[in-house]
Every structure is written in structure tokens, then in C-alpha cells.
Design a protein around this motif. Structure first.
Motif, PDB file in Angstrom:
ATOM      1  N   MET A 149      29.593  18.337  29.864  1.00 22.97           N
ATOM      2  CA  MET A 149      29.213  18.705  28.512  1.00 22.97           C
ATOM      3  C   MET A 149      28.526  20.079  28.500  1.00 22.97           C
ATOM      4  O   MET A 149      28.811  20.897  27.665  1.00 22.97           O
ATOM      5  N   MET A 150      27.609  20.285  29.467  1.00 25.29           N
ATOM      6  CA  MET A 150      26.887  21.555  29.527  1.00 25.29           C
ATOM      7  C   MET A 150      27.849  22.708  29.783  1.00 25.29           C
ATOM      8  O   MET A 150      27.704  23.779  29.201  1.00 25.29           O
ATOM      9  N   LYS A 200      30.708  27.551  28.062  1.00 25.27           N
ATOM     10  CA  LYS A 200      31.991  28.218  27.842  1.00 25.27           C
ATOM     11  C   LYS A 200      32.146  28.633  26.377  1.00 25.27           C
ATOM     12  O   LYS A 200      32.590  29.744  26.087  1.00 25.27           O
ATOM     13  N   ASN A 201      31.750  27.749  25.455  1.00 28.43           N
ATOM     14  CA  ASN A 201      31.837  28.074  24.027  1.00 28.43           C
ATOM     15  C   ASN A 201      30.915  29.235  23.659  1.00 28.43           C
ATOM     16  O   ASN A 201      31.288  30.098  22.862  1.00 28.43           O
ATOM     17  N   LEU A 202      29.716  29.249  24.230  1.00 32.56           N
ATOM     18  CA  LEU A 202      28.792  30.346  23.953  1.00 32.56           C
ATOM     19  C   LEU A 202      29.328  31.656  24.516  1.00 32.56           C
ATOM     20  O   LEU A 202      29.221  32.698  23.879  1.00 32.56           O
ATOM     21  N   TYR A 221      21.969  32.644  25.526  1.00 27.63           N
ATOM     22  CA  TYR A 221      22.673  32.382  26.777  1.00 27.63           C
ATOM     23  C   TYR A 221      21.742  32.588  27.969  1.00 27.63           C
ATOM     24  O   TYR A 221      21.707  31.774  28.888  1.00 27.63           O
ATOM     25  N   SER A 222      20.991  33.665  27.934  1.00 29.09           N
ATOM     26  CA  SER A 222      20.069  33.977  29.023  1.00 29.09           C
ATOM     27  C   SER A 222      19.034  32.879  29.206  1.00 29.09           C
ATOM     28  O   SER A 222      18.727  32.481  30.334  1.00 29.09           O
ATOM     29  N   MET A 223      18.500  32.362  28.120  1.00 23.72           N
ATOM     30  CA  MET A 223      17.490  31.313  28.198  1.00 23.72           C
ATOM     31  C   MET A 223      18.080  30.013  28.741  1.00 23.72           C
ATOM     32  O   MET A 223      17.423  29.300  29.493  1.00 23.72           O
ATOM     33  N   ARG A 224      19.319  29.715  28.365  1.00 19.56           N
ATOM     34  CA  ARG A 224      19.925  28.434  28.749  1.00 19.56           C
ATOM     35  C   ARG A 224      20.652  28.468  30.092  1.00 19.56           C
ATOM     36  O   ARG A 224      20.625  27.485  30.830  1.00 19.56           O
ATOM     37  N   TRP A 251      18.595  37.950  39.076  1.00 21.57           N
ATOM     38  CA  TRP A 251      19.898  38.354  38.554  1.00 21.57           C
ATOM     39  C   TRP A 251      21.039  37.997  39.498  1.00 21.57           C
ATOM     40  O   TRP A 251      22.024  37.389  39.108  1.00 21.57           O
ATOM     41  N   ALA A 252      20.932  38.342  40.750  1.00 17.56           N
ATOM     42  CA  ALA A 252      22.031  38.154  41.696  1.00 17.56           C
ATOM     43  C   ALA A 252      22.053  36.765  42.329  1.00 17.56           C
ATOM     44  O   ALA A 252      22.974  36.450  43.070  1.00 17.56           O
ATOM     45  N   LEU A 253      21.065  35.927  42.045  1.00 15.74           N
ATOM     46  CA  LEU A 253      20.992  34.615  42.663  1.00 15.74           C
ATOM     47  C   LEU A 253      21.731  33.534  41.872  1.00 15.74           C
ATOM     48  O   LEU A 253      21.949  32.445  42.382  1.00 15.74           O
ATOM     49  N   GLN A 254      22.098  33.823  40.649  1.00 21.67           N
ATOM     50  CA  GLN A 254      22.790  32.857  39.809  1.00 21.67           C
ATOM     51  C   GLN A 254      24.298  33.015  39.968  1.00 21.67           C
ATOM     52  O   GLN A 254      24.770  34.074  40.363  1.00 21.67           O
ATOM     53  N   PRO A 255      25.063  31.957  39.643  1.00 27.53           N
ATOM     54  CA  PRO A 255      26.524  32.093  39.729  1.00 27.53           C
ATOM     55  C   PRO A 255      27.019  33.161  38.749  1.00 27.53           C
ATOM     56  O   PRO A 255      26.532  33.267  37.624  1.00 27.53           O
ATOM     57  N   TRP A 256      27.943  33.950  39.199  1.00 27.59           N
ATOM     58  CA  TRP A 256      28.552  34.952  38.332  1.00 27.59           C
ATOM     59  C   TRP A 256      29.513  34.238  37.393  1.00 27.59           C
ATOM     60  O   TRP A 256      29.996  33.148  37.704  1.00 27.59           O
ATOM     61  N   PRO A 257      29.806  34.816  36.225  1.00 24.98           N
ATOM     62  CA  PRO A 257      30.668  34.122  35.255  1.00 24.98           C
ATOM     63  C   PRO A 257      32.001  33.665  35.853  1.00 24.98           C
ATOM     64  O   PRO A 257      32.488  32.594  35.530  1.00 24.98           O
ATOM     65  N   TRP A 258      32.599  34.431  36.741  1.00 25.09           N
ATOM     66  CA  TRP A 258      33.886  34.051  37.318  1.00 25.09           C
ATOM     67  C   TRP A 258      33.745  32.997  38.415  1.00 25.09           C
ATOM     68  O   TRP A 258      34.738  32.455  38.872  1.00 25.09           O
ATOM     69  N   GLU A 259      32.522  32.712  38.824  1.00 26.70           N
ATOM     70  CA  GLU A 259      32.295  31.695  39.840  1.00 26.70           C
ATOM     71  C   GLU A 259      32.072  30.306  39.245  1.00 26.70           C
ATOM     72  O   GLU A 259      32.016  29.319  39.977  1.00 26.70           O
ATOM     73  N   MET A 260      31.939  30.226  37.932  1.00 29.88           N
ATOM     74  CA  MET A 260      31.693  28.949  37.289  1.00 29.88           C
ATOM     75  C   MET A 260      32.979  28.131  37.261  1.00 29.88           C
ATOM     76  O   MET A 260      34.065  28.666  37.137  1.00 29.88           O
ATOM     77  N   GLU A 261      32.801  26.821  37.354  1.00 30.03           N
ATOM     78  CA  GLU A 261      33.954  25.939  37.307  1.00 30.03           C
ATOM     79  C   GLU A 261      34.521  25.893  35.893  1.00 30.03           C
ATOM     80  O   GLU A 261      33.793  25.983  34.916  1.00 30.03           O
ATOM     81  N   ASP A 262      35.844  25.743  35.809  1.00 25.98           N
ATOM     82  CA  ASP A 262      36.486  25.584  34.505  1.00 25.98           C
ATOM     83  C   ASP A 262      36.196  24.196  33.964  1.00 25.98           C
ATOM     84  O   ASP A 262      36.046  23.250  34.709  1.00 25.98           O
ATOM     85  N   CYS A 263      36.132  24.119  32.645  1.00 21.65           N
ATOM     86  CA  CYS A 263      35.870  22.828  32.010  1.00 21.65           C
ATOM     87  C   CYS A 263      37.142  22.009  31.962  1.00 21.65           C
ATOM     88  O   CYS A 263      38.198  22.430  31.934  1.00 21.65           O
TER      89      CYS A 263
END
Length: 86
Positions: free
Chosen positions: A1-2, A7-9, A54-57, A74-86
Motif C-alpha cells: 500500500m505504501m 508511486k502515485n505521489l 514526499y520528502s517528509m514521507r 541524501w545518498a543513504l536512501q534508495p534512489w527512485p530507480w531502485e524502488m520495487e515496482d508496485c
């Protein structure tokens, strides 16, 4: 769900960013168009608000929304292309 909310945001941020950029390009050649200026301000505000949410969540997408209070994350979080597809 998250992931779907994230992805919608992201999709919303892409849409309002495109609208603001498109308006800014038009304003380069039509700087005195009040409707275009209002359109640009509307979508630019929507973009800034969405980036902040988006930054807060989920973490920052751009450097201007990155927090550097306790350490540089900044560099410790997953990059947008590293996120799993829904």
C-alpha cells in the motif's frame, strides 16, 4: 500500500513539474502574459508542496528538500530507480 502511495505521489510530482516547466518555457517568450504567470505559480506551488510532502514521507527527491540536520542522509536512501515496482 505504501509503495502505491509513493508511486502515485511521484507521478503527481512529475505531472506538476512538467506543467511548471512548460509554463516557464512559454513565459520565456511571453513574459507579460498574466494567465500564463498565474498558471506557472499555481503549478510551481503545487510542485513545491508535493516535493515537501514526499520528502517528509519517503525521503528527498531533490537537494532543496534534503535535510542535513544531524547527518547527510541524501545518498543513504534508495534512489527512485531502485524502488520495487508496485
Amino acid at each position: 500500500m505504501m509503495q502505491m502511495e509513493q508511486k502515485n505521489l511521484r507521478f503527481y510530482i512529475d505531472a506538476v513539474s512538467f506543467a511548471a516547466l512548460d509554463a516557464s518555457l512559454y513565459l520565456d517568450s511571453h513574459p507579460d502574459d498574466p494567465e500564463a504567470l498565474e498558471y506557472f505559480h499555481h503549478f510551481n506551488r503545487a510542485r513545491q508542496q508535493a516535493l515537501k510532502e514526499y520528502s517528509m514521507r519517503f525521503g528527498p527527491l531533490t537537494l532543496d528538500t534534503a535535510q542535513s540536520s544531524d547527518r547527510w542522509k541524501w545518498a543513504l536512501q534508495p534512489w527512485p530507480w531502485e524502488m520495487e515496482d508496485c
